[in-house]
Design a protein around this motif. Sequence first.
Motif, mmCIF file in Angstrom:
data_model
loop_
_atom_site.group_PDB
_atom_site.id
_atom_site.type_symbol
_atom_site.label_atom_id
_atom_site.label_comp_id
_atom_site.label_asym_id
_atom_site.label_seq_id
_atom_site.Cartn_x
_atom_site.Cartn_y
_atom_site.Cartn_z
ATOM 1 N N TYR A 163 1.288 -1.152 -0.448
ATOM 2 C CA TYR A 163 0.033 0.247 0.261
ATOM 3 C C TYR A 163 0.596 1.099 -0.049
ATOM 4 C CZ TYR A 163 -3.586 -3.032 1.232
ATOM 5 O OH TYR A 163 -4.759 -4.160 1.182
ATOM 6 N N GLU A 164 2.767 1.210 0.471
ATOM 7 C CA GLU A 164 3.018 2.283 0.039
ATOM 8 C C GLU A 164 3.858 2.516 -1.260
ATOM 9 O OE1 GLU A 164 5.217 1.662 4.667
ATOM 10 O OE2 GLU A 164 5.584 -0.011 2.502
ATOM 11 N N VAL A 165 4.196 3.715 -1.177
ATOM 12 C CA VAL A 165 4.497 4.601 -2.133
ATOM 13 C C VAL A 165 5.980 3.823 -2.644
ATOM 14 C CG1 VAL A 165 5.158 6.358 -3.959
ATOM 15 C CG2 VAL A 165 2.902 6.202 -2.824
ATOM 16 N N GLU A 166 6.757 3.226 -3.819
ATOM 17 C CA GLU A 166 7.982 2.551 -3.769
ATOM 18 C C GLU A 166 8.989 4.248 -3.097
ATOM 19 O OE1 GLU A 166 9.327 0.348 -6.704
ATOM 20 O OE2 GLU A 166 7.215 -0.635 -6.451
ATOM 21 N N SER A 167 9.728 3.591 -2.154
ATOM 22 C CA SER A 167 10.929 4.412 -2.105
ATOM 23 C C SER A 167 11.615 5.283 -2.697
ATOM 24 C CB SER A 167 11.984 4.715 -1.345
ATOM 25 O OG SER A 167 12.555 3.282 -1.751
ATOM 26 N N GLU A 168 11.471 4.590 -4.387
ATOM 27 C CA GLU A 168 13.216 4.596 -5.454
ATOM 28 C C GLU A 168 11.832 6.116 -6.310
ATOM 29 O OE1 GLU A 168 13.721 2.971 -9.945
ATOM 30 O OE2 GLU A 168 13.685 1.646 -8.111
ATOM 31 N N VAL A 169 10.195 5.765 -6.211
ATOM 32 C CA VAL A 169 10.002 6.926 -6.994
ATOM 33 C C VAL A 169 10.000 8.345 -5.954
ATOM 34 C CG1 VAL A 169 7.785 7.930 -7.424
ATOM 35 C CG2 VAL A 169 8.644 4.881 -7.771
ATOM 36 N N ILE A 170 9.691 7.740 -4.960
ATOM 37 C CA ILE A 170 9.569 9.379 -3.939
ATOM 38 C C ILE A 170 11.419 9.761 -4.462
ATOM 39 C CG2 ILE A 170 10.180 10.228 -1.431
ATOM 40 C CD1 ILE A 170 7.346 7.885 -1.019
ATOM 41 N N GLU A 171 12.234 9.397 -4.094
ATOM 42 C CA GLU A 171 14.190 9.652 -4.056
ATOM 43 C C GLU A 171 13.906 10.132 -5.809
ATOM 44 O OE1 GLU A 171 16.005 10.234 -1.931
ATOM 45 O OE2 GLU A 171 14.429 9.600 -0.561
ATOM 46 N N GLU A 172 13.356 9.476 -6.656
ATOM 47 C CA GLU A 172 13.110 10.760 -8.432
ATOM 48 C C GLU A 172 12.545 11.372 -8.596
ATOM 49 O OE1 GLU A 172 12.212 9.736 -12.546
ATOM 50 O OE2 GLU A 172 11.461 7.924 -11.284
ATOM 51 N N CYS A 173 11.698 11.772 -7.521
ATOM 52 C CA CYS A 173 11.194 12.909 -7.546
ATOM 53 C C CYS A 173 11.549 14.324 -6.360
ATOM 54 C CB CYS A 173 9.437 11.824 -7.213
ATOM 55 S SG CYS A 173 8.275 11.952 -7.864
ATOM 56 N N LYS A 174 12.101 13.452 -5.655
ATOM 57 C CA LYS A 174 13.026 14.547 -5.105
ATOM 58 C C LYS A 174 14.113 15.551 -5.720
ATOM 59 C CE LYS A 174 12.470 13.063 -0.216
ATOM 60 N NZ LYS A 174 12.970 12.449 0.540
ATOM 61 N N SER A 175 14.588 13.971 -6.812
ATOM 62 C CA SER A 175 16.108 14.745 -7.536
ATOM 63 C C SER A 175 15.670 15.287 -8.964
ATOM 64 C CB SER A 175 17.097 13.677 -8.267
ATOM 65 O OG SER A 175 15.856 12.693 -9.094
ATOM 66 N N LEU A 176 14.440 15.547 -9.017
ATOM 67 C CA LEU A 176 13.390 16.172 -10.199
ATOM 68 C C LEU A 176 13.377 17.630 -9.443
ATOM 69 C CD1 LEU A 176 11.627 13.546 -11.931
ATOM 70 C CD2 LEU A 176 13.163 14.985 -12.904
ATOM 71 N N GLY A 177 13.593 17.348 -8.074
ATOM 72 C CA GLY A 177 12.797 18.784 -7.885
ATOM 73 C C GLY A 177 11.703 19.265 -7.483
ATOM 74 N N GLY A 178 10.781 17.722 -7.422
ATOM 75 C CA GLY A 178 8.943 18.010 -7.260
ATOM 76 C C GLY A 178 8.782 18.824 -5.775
ATOM 77 N N ASP A 179 7.668 18.999 -6.089
ATOM 78 C CA ASP A 179 6.851 19.095 -5.130
ATOM 79 C C ASP A 179 5.535 18.237 -4.262
ATOM 80 O OD1 ASP A 179 5.075 20.142 -2.508
ATOM 81 O OD2 ASP A 179 4.628 21.980 -3.963
ATOM 82 N N VAL A 180 5.790 17.497 -4.115
ATOM 83 C CA VAL A 180 5.543 15.798 -3.753
ATOM 84 C C VAL A 180 4.438 15.627 -2.852
ATOM 85 C CG1 VAL A 180 4.859 13.336 -4.285
ATOM 86 C CG2 VAL A 180 5.956 14.828 -6.069
#
Length: 292
Positions: A226-243
């Motif tokens: 049920y969790e968002v994969e940590s790899e996706v969260i880290e990728e969004c951070k590297s893209l400068g995302g506001d998530v």
Amino acid sequence: LPHAFAAPGKAIPLRCGRHAAAAAAASAAPRRSIASGVALRHVETISSLSKGEILRVVSLAAEMKSNPDKFADALKQKTLLMLFEKPSLRTRVSFETGMTQMGGHAIFYSIADSPLGKKESLSDTGKVLSRFADFIMARVNKRSDISELCSVASVPVINALDDFAHPCQMLADLQTIVEQKGSCEGLKLSFFGDVANNVTYDLMRLGSLCGMKIAVCGPVDQGEGYEVESEVIEECKSLGGDVVVTTNVEEAATGSDVVYCDSWMSYGIPDAEADARKAIFMPYQVDEKVMA
């Protein structure tokens, strides 16, 4: 249109002696599509494209929608091979219709009842299919299959869905958002429900690339599955995302410009889990209270 964009190439091992210089030159050059001769590109996730490329695709789609006759021969004598492991109505019909309307041809091939992956390896098949088709589209269960296909294919590969991304869906969604809102820049998009899936992951990437705030709301406190994969969260951070990933429905809904939800019973989930999943996801149902 993944073959239309320039891309860096992959280095290859250098050879010894008098072949070193030639090998070095080859390693500096991008891989080229045998179908078009331009730099080879694949679309594995929406972040396979840059922000500028994504917006150009959406702009081109709007032009094609308003003036389809202009593009009647855009893919003349081009063949798209469609590999389907997961069934779909809209994906197959939209790709086939698009190819026909642009003067090309699409071939449907079902992996589910074929020797692919059993008698024939995906690697060997990808190499062979590159000799027959101009593009390959694949809708599969596992991201590893898309990655393997991309690693060997010498024509562009388009991911039409795996367990990690859904880039074509993102482009269609963004086109709708731009049509309705005029621009995506600065908007807040809120997703409710099952957040551990390909659509959510690519929405997070899309927002991070294109300047949208993304709120993902679901039962992430229920643990694995049920969790968002940590790899996706880290990728969004590297893209400068506001998530933001949250269980708080009000927090996710407040100030939202676009509300997004999806089925709680995706392909491959056993029917026996329906009642349990409904109980878990019901607090995240989009209803009049959320929309208020």
